[in-house]
Design a protein around this motif. Structure first.
Motif, mmCIF file in Angstrom:
data_model
loop_
_atom_site.group_PDB
_atom_site.id
_atom_site.type_symbol
_atom_site.label_atom_id
_atom_site.label_comp_id
_atom_site.label_asym_id
_atom_site.label_seq_id
_atom_site.Cartn_x
_atom_site.Cartn_y
_atom_site.Cartn_z
ATOM 1 N N THR A 49 1.025 -1.332 0.031
ATOM 2 C CA THR A 49 -0.190 -0.015 0.015
ATOM 3 C C THR A 49 0.874 1.319 0.095
ATOM 4 O OG1 THR A 49 -1.837 -1.231 1.170
ATOM 5 C CG2 THR A 49 -1.911 1.267 1.343
ATOM 6 N N GLU A 52 2.355 1.708 -3.428
ATOM 7 C CA GLU A 52 1.541 2.242 -4.373
ATOM 8 C C GLU A 52 1.380 3.758 -4.150
ATOM 9 O OE1 GLU A 52 -1.409 -1.715 -5.451
ATOM 10 O OE2 GLU A 52 -1.689 -0.384 -3.651
ATOM 11 N N SER A 58 0.281 0.741 -9.239
ATOM 12 C CA SER A 58 -0.749 -0.167 -8.807
ATOM 13 C C SER A 58 -0.276 -1.570 -8.891
ATOM 14 C CB SER A 58 -1.929 -0.260 -9.868
ATOM 15 O OG SER A 58 -2.912 -0.868 -9.432
#
Length: 84
Positions: A49, A52, A58
């Motif tokens: 996370t 990203e 992504s």
């Protein structure tokens, strides 16, 4: 491979895993999964996370396996490929 990207990876590892600067001594060959106790399955999710968000990429779940998180170098190479 960019040394800037590796430095960014080390900062992410340090921040997400709360290594208190320990990641700054890691090299490309430093083992991660199974060698860094703080890197458990929940930490992998948190790290993905953070990658990203901070790198603007992504990452699909099926792109990641144990090989990606094997070493600092394998993680950095994976991110370099994502950014290419």
């Amino acid at each position: 491979m960019s040394t800037d990207l590796q430095a960014q990876v080390l900062r992410l590892l340090d921040d997400v895993l709360s290594l208190e600067g320990r990641a700054q001594s890691f090299t490309r060959a430093t083992a991660l999964l199974g060698a860094v106790p703080e890197l458990d399955s929940m930490a992998v999710v948190s790290l993905m996370t953070a990658m990203e968000e901070q790198l603007g990429i992504s990452i699909d779940d099926d792109e990641v396996d144990g090989d990606v998180f094997a070493t600092v170098g394998s993680l950095t190479d994976f991110l370099a490929a994502k950014l290419a």
